[in-house]
Design a protein around this motif. Structure first.
Motif, PDB file in Angstrom:
ATOM      1  N   VAL A 301       0.448  -0.987  -0.176  1.00 13.27           N
ATOM      2  CA  VAL A 301       0.509  -0.101  -0.218  1.00 13.27           C
ATOM      3  C   VAL A 301       0.565   1.808  -0.144  1.00 13.27           C
ATOM      4  N   SER A 305      -1.934   6.712   1.444  1.00 11.31           N
ATOM      5  CA  SER A 305      -3.298   5.801   1.634  1.00 11.31           C
ATOM      6  C   SER A 305      -4.028   5.380   2.249  1.00 11.31           C
ATOM      7  N   VAL A 307      -6.983   2.735   3.306  1.00 10.86           N
ATOM      8  CA  VAL A 307      -7.374   1.339   3.422  1.00 10.86           C
ATOM      9  C   VAL A 307      -8.821   1.141   3.822  1.00 10.86           C
ATOM     10  N   ILE A 311      -8.358  -6.221   1.318  1.00 12.70           N
ATOM     11  CA  ILE A 311      -6.418  -6.199   0.115  1.00 12.70           C
ATOM     12  C   ILE A 311      -6.043  -7.162  -0.542  1.00 12.70           C
ATOM     13  N   TYR A 317      -2.286  -1.344  -3.855  1.00 10.18           N
ATOM     14  CA  TYR A 317      -3.270  -0.615  -3.703  1.00 10.18           C
ATOM     15  C   TYR A 317      -1.974   1.351  -3.659  1.00 10.18           C
ATOM     16  N   ALA A 322      -8.007   3.821  -0.847  1.00  9.22           N
ATOM     17  CA  ALA A 322      -7.256   2.987  -1.899  1.00  9.22           C
ATOM     18  C   ALA A 322      -7.724   2.593  -2.947  1.00  9.22           C
ATOM     19  N   PRO A 324      -6.792  -0.055  -6.907  1.00 11.95           N
ATOM     20  CA  PRO A 324      -5.237  -1.217  -7.567  1.00 11.95           C
ATOM     21  C   PRO A 324      -4.637   0.216  -8.397  1.00 11.95           C
ATOM     22  N   GLN A 325      -3.531   0.512  -8.030  1.00 13.51           N
ATOM     23  CA  GLN A 325      -2.245   0.640  -8.425  1.00 13.51           C
ATOM     24  C   GLN A 325      -2.998   1.199  -9.766  1.00 13.51           C
TER      25      GLN A 325
END
Length: 345
Positions: A301, A305, A307, A311, A317, A322, A324-325
Protein backbone atom coordinates in the motif's frame (compact mmCIF):
# COMPACT_ATOMS: atom_id res chain seq x y z
CA UNK A 1 32.14 7.18 8.59
CA UNK A 2 30.73 6.38 12.00
CA UNK A 3 31.61 8.70 14.87
CA UNK A 4 33.69 6.65 17.34
CA UNK A 5 32.15 8.57 20.23
CA UNK A 6 28.87 6.76 19.54
CA UNK A 7 29.78 3.56 17.68
CA UNK A 8 32.29 0.83 18.55
CA UNK A 9 34.03 -0.60 15.51
CA UNK A 10 35.31 -4.15 15.09
CA UNK A 11 37.85 -5.32 12.54
CA UNK A 12 39.86 -4.87 10.42
CA UNK A 13 38.72 -7.70 8.16
CA UNK A 14 40.15 -9.22 5.02
CA UNK A 15 38.17 -8.88 1.82
CA UNK A 16 37.94 -12.66 1.73
CA UNK A 17 36.17 -12.64 5.11
CA UNK A 18 33.83 -9.84 4.06
CA UNK A 19 33.00 -11.48 0.74
CA UNK A 20 32.01 -14.60 2.65
CA UNK A 21 29.77 -12.60 4.99
CA UNK A 22 28.18 -10.72 2.09
CA UNK A 23 27.60 -13.78 -0.07
CA UNK A 24 29.72 -12.08 -2.74
CA UNK A 25 32.58 -13.18 -4.96
CA UNK A 26 35.78 -11.24 -5.45
CA UNK A 27 36.36 -9.93 -8.96
CA UNK A 28 40.03 -10.70 -8.37
CA UNK A 29 40.80 -13.63 -6.03
CA UNK A 30 44.21 -12.03 -5.42
CA UNK A 31 42.44 -9.39 -3.30
CA UNK A 32 41.28 -11.91 -0.69
CA UNK A 33 44.03 -11.03 1.78
CA UNK A 34 43.64 -7.24 1.60
CA UNK A 35 42.53 -5.61 4.85
CA UNK A 36 39.86 -2.93 5.22
CA UNK A 37 39.15 -1.10 8.45
CA UNK A 38 35.73 0.50 8.04
CA UNK A 39 32.67 1.11 5.89
CA UNK A 40 32.07 4.52 4.30
CA UNK A 41 29.96 6.24 1.61
CA UNK A 42 31.36 6.34 -1.91
CA UNK A 43 32.22 10.03 -1.74
CA UNK A 44 33.96 9.84 1.64
CA UNK A 45 35.68 6.46 1.52
CA UNK A 46 39.44 6.12 1.49
CA UNK A 47 41.87 3.36 0.71
CA UNK A 48 41.14 1.57 4.00
CA UNK A 49 37.36 1.58 3.56
CA UNK A 50 34.75 -0.54 1.82
CA UNK A 51 31.67 1.03 0.20
CA UNK A 52 28.84 -0.13 -2.05
CA UNK A 53 26.79 0.81 -5.12
CA UNK A 54 23.18 -0.32 -5.34
CA UNK A 55 21.51 2.53 -7.24
CA UNK A 56 22.85 3.29 -10.74
CA UNK A 57 22.02 6.94 -10.07
CA UNK A 58 25.34 7.01 -8.19
CA UNK A 59 27.40 5.35 -10.91
CA UNK A 60 29.50 8.49 -11.41
CA UNK A 61 30.33 8.57 -7.69
CA UNK A 62 31.36 4.92 -7.96
CA UNK A 63 33.68 5.65 -10.87
CA UNK A 64 35.30 8.47 -8.87
CA UNK A 65 35.46 6.78 -5.46
CA UNK A 66 38.72 6.39 -3.59
CA UNK A 67 37.41 3.40 -1.63
CA UNK A 68 39.75 0.47 -1.28
CA UNK A 69 36.88 -1.90 -2.02
CA UNK A 70 33.28 -1.73 -3.16
CA UNK A 71 30.30 -4.10 -3.18
CA UNK A 72 28.60 -3.91 -6.59
CA UNK A 73 26.37 -5.77 -9.02
CA UNK A 74 28.31 -7.89 -11.54
CA UNK A 75 27.11 -5.62 -14.38
CA UNK A 76 29.24 -2.81 -12.86
CA UNK A 77 32.37 -4.92 -12.86
CA UNK A 78 34.11 -2.94 -15.58
CA UNK A 79 33.11 0.50 -14.26
CA UNK A 80 35.19 0.52 -11.09
CA UNK A 81 38.18 2.83 -10.63
CA UNK A 82 41.72 1.50 -10.66
CA UNK A 83 42.82 0.09 -7.34
CA UNK A 84 39.29 -0.53 -6.02
CA UNK A 85 38.72 -4.20 -5.26
CA UNK A 86 35.23 -5.35 -6.20
CA UNK A 87 32.94 -7.72 -4.32
CA UNK A 88 30.30 -8.91 -6.78
CA UNK A 89 26.75 -9.80 -5.80
CA UNK A 90 23.31 -9.38 -7.34
CA UNK A 91 22.18 -7.83 -4.03
CA UNK A 92 24.78 -5.15 -3.19
CA UNK A 93 22.74 -3.38 -0.50
CA UNK A 94 22.00 -6.68 1.22
CA UNK A 95 25.70 -7.49 1.08
CA UNK A 96 26.63 -4.09 2.47
CA UNK A 97 24.23 -4.54 5.40
CA UNK A 98 25.97 -7.79 6.36
CA UNK A 99 29.41 -6.22 6.02
CA UNK A 100 28.40 -3.20 8.10
CA UNK A 101 27.08 -5.56 10.79
CA UNK A 102 30.52 -7.16 10.92
CA UNK A 103 32.17 -3.82 11.63
CA UNK A 104 29.44 -2.60 13.98
CA UNK A 105 27.87 -5.59 15.72
CA UNK A 106 25.00 -5.09 18.10
CA UNK A 107 26.69 -4.91 21.47
CA UNK A 108 23.96 -6.55 23.59
CA UNK A 109 24.63 -7.89 27.05
CA UNK A 110 27.14 -10.62 27.79
CA UNK A 111 25.00 -13.75 27.94
CA UNK A 112 27.73 -15.51 29.95
CA UNK A 113 28.01 -12.85 32.65
CA UNK A 114 25.80 -12.11 35.62
CA UNK A 115 23.04 -9.51 35.43
CA UNK A 116 24.12 -5.90 35.93
CA UNK A 117 21.51 -3.71 37.58
CA UNK A 118 22.18 0.00 38.13
CA UNK A 119 21.79 1.19 41.71
CA UNK A 120 19.29 3.68 40.31
CA UNK A 121 17.04 0.98 38.86
CA UNK A 122 14.33 -1.03 40.60
CA UNK A 123 13.99 -4.76 40.00
CA UNK A 124 11.32 -6.50 42.04
CA UNK A 125 12.67 -9.49 43.97
CA UNK A 126 10.08 -11.66 42.20
CA UNK A 127 11.42 -10.73 38.75
CA UNK A 128 13.84 -13.07 36.96
CA UNK A 129 16.81 -11.71 35.03
CA UNK A 130 18.79 -13.93 32.66
CA UNK A 131 22.56 -13.99 32.36
CA UNK A 132 24.14 -10.75 31.22
CA UNK A 133 20.98 -8.62 31.46
CA UNK A 134 21.71 -4.91 31.87
CA UNK A 135 19.23 -2.64 33.63
CA UNK A 136 19.94 1.10 33.31
CA UNK A 137 19.30 3.86 35.87
CA UNK A 138 15.64 4.68 36.46
CA UNK A 139 14.36 1.48 34.85
CA UNK A 140 11.69 -0.59 36.59
CA UNK A 141 11.17 -4.35 36.27
CA UNK A 142 8.01 -5.41 38.07
CA UNK A 143 7.13 -8.61 39.92
CA UNK A 144 7.02 -11.81 37.89
CA UNK A 145 8.68 -10.31 34.82
CA UNK A 146 11.21 -12.52 33.04
CA UNK A 147 14.05 -11.04 30.99
CA UNK A 148 16.04 -13.42 28.77
CA UNK A 149 19.83 -13.65 28.60
CA UNK A 150 21.77 -10.73 27.13
CA UNK A 151 18.88 -8.26 27.32
CA UNK A 152 19.20 -4.52 27.86
CA UNK A 153 16.62 -2.37 29.63
CA UNK A 154 17.22 1.33 28.92
CA UNK A 155 16.98 4.30 31.28
CA UNK A 156 13.50 4.87 32.75
CA UNK A 157 12.01 1.97 30.80
CA UNK A 158 9.29 -0.09 32.49
CA UNK A 159 8.74 -3.83 32.14
CA UNK A 160 5.37 -4.66 33.64
CA UNK A 161 4.17 -7.41 35.92
CA UNK A 162 4.58 -10.95 34.53
CA UNK A 163 5.81 -9.76 31.13
CA UNK A 164 8.04 -12.31 29.41
CA UNK A 165 10.97 -11.06 27.32
CA UNK A 166 13.18 -13.35 25.22
CA UNK A 167 16.96 -13.35 24.81
CA UNK A 168 18.98 -10.37 23.57
CA UNK A 169 16.06 -7.97 23.54
CA UNK A 170 16.84 -4.26 23.65
CA UNK A 171 14.30 -1.94 25.28
CA UNK A 172 15.05 1.75 24.74
CA UNK A 173 14.84 4.65 27.14
CA UNK A 174 11.39 5.51 28.52
CA UNK A 175 9.68 2.61 26.73
CA UNK A 176 7.02 0.59 28.54
CA UNK A 177 5.97 -3.02 28.03
CA UNK A 178 2.97 -4.57 29.79
CA UNK A 179 0.63 -7.53 29.20
CA UNK A 180 3.08 -8.90 26.63
CA UNK A 181 5.11 -11.90 25.53
CA UNK A 182 8.16 -10.89 23.49
CA UNK A 183 10.41 -13.19 21.45
CA UNK A 184 14.18 -13.17 20.97
CA UNK A 185 16.38 -10.44 19.43
CA UNK A 186 13.63 -7.82 19.43
CA UNK A 187 14.52 -4.12 19.38
CA UNK A 188 12.08 -1.77 21.10
CA UNK A 189 13.18 1.81 20.51
CA UNK A 190 12.80 4.72 22.96
CA UNK A 191 9.31 5.84 23.86
CA UNK A 192 7.52 2.74 22.56
CA UNK A 193 4.31 1.76 24.36
CA UNK A 194 3.32 -1.91 24.24
CA UNK A 195 0.35 -3.53 25.96
CA UNK A 196 -1.75 -0.54 27.01
CA UNK A 197 -5.54 -0.63 26.78
CA UNK A 198 -7.03 -0.89 23.33
CA UNK A 199 -9.56 1.76 22.32
CA UNK A 200 -12.63 -0.30 23.12
CA UNK A 201 -15.93 1.04 24.39
CA UNK A 202 -19.68 0.68 23.94
CA UNK A 203 -21.36 3.89 22.82
CA UNK A 204 -24.13 5.05 25.16
CA UNK A 205 -25.93 8.41 25.22
CA UNK A 206 -25.62 8.41 28.98
CA UNK A 207 -21.85 7.96 28.76
CA UNK A 208 -19.60 5.56 26.89
CA UNK A 209 -18.92 2.26 28.63
CA UNK A 210 -15.41 0.91 28.63
CA UNK A 211 -14.92 -2.65 27.40
CA UNK A 212 -12.22 -4.40 29.46
CA UNK A 213 -9.20 -5.22 27.32
CA UNK A 214 -8.35 -8.75 28.45
CA UNK A 215 -5.92 -9.86 25.73
CA UNK A 216 -2.16 -9.61 25.39
CA UNK A 217 0.43 -8.45 22.88
CA UNK A 218 2.41 -11.37 21.46
CA UNK A 219 5.54 -10.34 19.57
CA UNK A 220 7.66 -12.82 17.62
CA UNK A 221 11.44 -12.89 17.26
CA UNK A 222 13.66 -10.53 15.23
CA UNK A 223 11.08 -7.73 15.33
CA UNK A 224 12.02 -4.04 15.37
CA UNK A 225 9.62 -1.43 16.77
CA UNK A 226 10.43 2.22 16.04
CA UNK A 227 10.49 5.11 18.47
CA UNK A 228 7.18 6.30 19.95
CA UNK A 229 5.15 3.58 18.27
CA UNK A 230 2.22 2.07 20.16
CA UNK A 231 0.80 -1.46 20.16
CA UNK A 232 -2.47 -1.93 22.05
CA UNK A 233 -3.25 -5.20 23.76
CA UNK A 234 -6.21 -7.22 22.55
CA UNK A 235 -9.78 -7.14 23.80
CA UNK A 236 -9.92 -10.91 24.31
CA UNK A 237 -8.00 -12.28 21.39
CA UNK A 238 -4.38 -11.15 21.38
CA UNK A 239 -2.67 -8.50 19.30
CA UNK A 240 0.03 -10.42 17.39
CA UNK A 241 3.20 -9.23 15.61
CA UNK A 242 4.89 -11.92 13.49
CA UNK A 243 8.56 -12.84 13.32
CA UNK A 244 10.83 -10.48 11.41
CA UNK A 245 8.34 -7.63 11.10
CA UNK A 246 9.78 -4.12 11.11
CA UNK A 247 7.76 -1.21 12.43
CA UNK A 248 8.95 2.35 11.86
CA UNK A 249 8.56 5.33 14.20
CA UNK A 250 5.15 6.71 15.22
CA UNK A 251 3.09 3.72 14.11
CA UNK A 252 -0.21 2.87 15.81
CA UNK A 253 -1.42 -0.75 15.97
CA UNK A 254 -4.88 -1.23 17.45
CA UNK A 255 -6.30 -4.01 19.57
CA UNK A 256 -6.73 -7.51 18.14
CA UNK A 257 -4.63 -6.68 15.08
CA UNK A 258 -2.67 -9.61 13.67
CA UNK A 259 0.42 -8.86 11.61
CA UNK A 260 2.20 -11.67 9.79
CA UNK A 261 5.87 -12.46 9.28
CA UNK A 262 8.27 -10.04 7.63
CA UNK A 263 5.85 -7.13 7.29
CA UNK A 264 6.98 -3.52 6.89
CA UNK A 265 5.03 -0.61 8.43
CA UNK A 266 6.50 2.79 7.60
CA UNK A 267 6.26 5.88 9.82
CA UNK A 268 2.89 7.27 10.88
CA UNK A 269 0.94 4.36 9.46
CA UNK A 270 -1.92 2.98 11.51
CA UNK A 271 -3.86 -0.29 11.63
CA UNK A 272 -7.29 -0.13 13.26
CA UNK A 273 -8.65 -2.82 15.53
CA UNK A 274 -9.14 -6.43 14.39
CA UNK A 275 -7.51 -5.97 10.98
CA UNK A 276 -4.92 -8.44 9.72
CA UNK A 277 -1.84 -8.19 7.52
CA UNK A 278 -0.58 -11.30 5.75
CA UNK A 279 3.08 -12.27 5.62
CA UNK A 280 5.42 -9.74 3.97
CA UNK A 281 2.74 -7.09 3.46
CA UNK A 282 4.09 -3.52 3.34
CA UNK A 283 2.47 -0.22 4.30
CA UNK A 284 3.97 3.09 3.18
CA UNK A 285 4.18 6.19 5.33
CA UNK A 286 0.91 7.56 6.72
CA UNK A 287 -1.17 4.66 5.42
CA UNK A 288 -4.39 4.06 7.32
CA UNK A 289 -6.05 0.64 7.49
CA UNK A 290 -9.68 0.69 8.65
CA UNK A 291 -10.90 -1.87 11.18
CA UNK A 292 -11.82 -5.50 10.51
CA UNK A 293 -10.03 -5.66 7.13
CA UNK A 294 -7.56 -8.11 5.66
CA UNK A 295 -4.48 -7.11 3.69
CA UNK A 296 -3.21 -10.20 1.87
CA UNK A 297 0.29 -11.63 1.97
CA UNK A 298 2.79 -9.70 -0.12
CA UNK A 299 0.38 -6.81 -0.74
CA UNK A 300 1.74 -3.27 -0.81
CA UNK A 301 0.00 0.00 0.00
CA UNK A 302 1.58 3.28 -1.16
CA UNK A 303 2.13 6.16 1.24
CA UNK A 304 -0.77 8.46 2.20
CA UNK A 305 -3.34 5.84 1.21
CA UNK A 306 -6.52 5.03 3.08
CA UNK A 307 -7.65 1.39 2.91
CA UNK A 308 -11.41 0.84 3.23
CA UNK A 309 -11.72 -2.69 1.76
CA UNK A 310 -9.84 -5.97 1.86
CA UNK A 311 -6.77 -6.25 -0.37
CA UNK A 312 -5.91 -9.45 -2.21
CA UNK A 313 -2.50 -11.11 -1.77
CA UNK A 314 0.24 -9.50 -3.86
CA UNK A 315 -1.89 -6.52 -4.91
CA UNK A 316 -0.58 -2.96 -5.01
CA UNK A 317 -2.98 -0.25 -3.82
CA UNK A 318 -2.73 3.51 -3.61
CA UNK A 319 -4.86 6.60 -3.14
CA UNK A 320 -7.57 7.77 -0.78
CA UNK A 321 -9.68 5.74 -0.72
CA UNK A 322 -7.12 3.18 -1.86
CA UNK A 323 -7.72 1.43 -5.20
CA UNK A 324 -5.55 -0.91 -7.31
CA UNK A 325 -2.49 0.81 -8.72
CA UNK A 326 -3.63 0.53 -12.34
CA UNK A 327 -7.00 2.08 -11.51
CA UNK A 328 -5.34 4.87 -9.55
CA UNK A 329 -3.17 5.78 -12.55
CA UNK A 330 -6.16 5.69 -14.92
CA UNK A 331 -8.08 8.04 -12.63
CA UNK A 332 -5.11 10.38 -12.34
CA UNK A 333 -4.70 10.57 -16.13
CA UNK A 334 -8.44 11.09 -16.62
CA UNK A 335 -8.57 13.93 -14.10
CA UNK A 336 -5.54 15.56 -15.70
CA UNK A 337 -7.15 15.38 -19.15
CA UNK A 338 -10.42 16.85 -17.84
CA UNK A 339 -8.51 19.69 -16.20
CA UNK A 340 -6.65 20.33 -19.45
CA UNK A 341 -9.89 20.46 -21.46
CA UNK A 342 -11.46 22.83 -18.97
CA UNK A 343 -8.43 25.08 -19.18
CA UNK A 344 -8.77 25.27 -22.98
CA UNK A 345 -12.53 25.87 -22.92
Amino acid sequence: MADPRFFDRAGPFTLGELAGRAGASLASPDDAGRLVADVAPLGEAGAGDISFLDNRKYADAFRATRAGACIVHPRMRDAGPAGCALLLTTRPYHGYALVAQAFYPDAGGDAEAGARVSPGAYVDPAAILGAGVEVAPGAVVEAGARIGAGGRIGPNAVVGRNVEIGARVRIGACASVSHALVGDRVTIHPGVRIGQDGFGFAIDPAGHIKVPQLGRVVIGSDVEIGANSTIDRGTGPDTVIGDGTWIDNLVQIGHNVRIGRGCILVAQSGVAGSSTLGDFAALGGQVGIAGHLHVGSGARVAGHSGVMHDIAPGAVYMGYPAVPQSEFFRRTVTVAKLAERKGKA
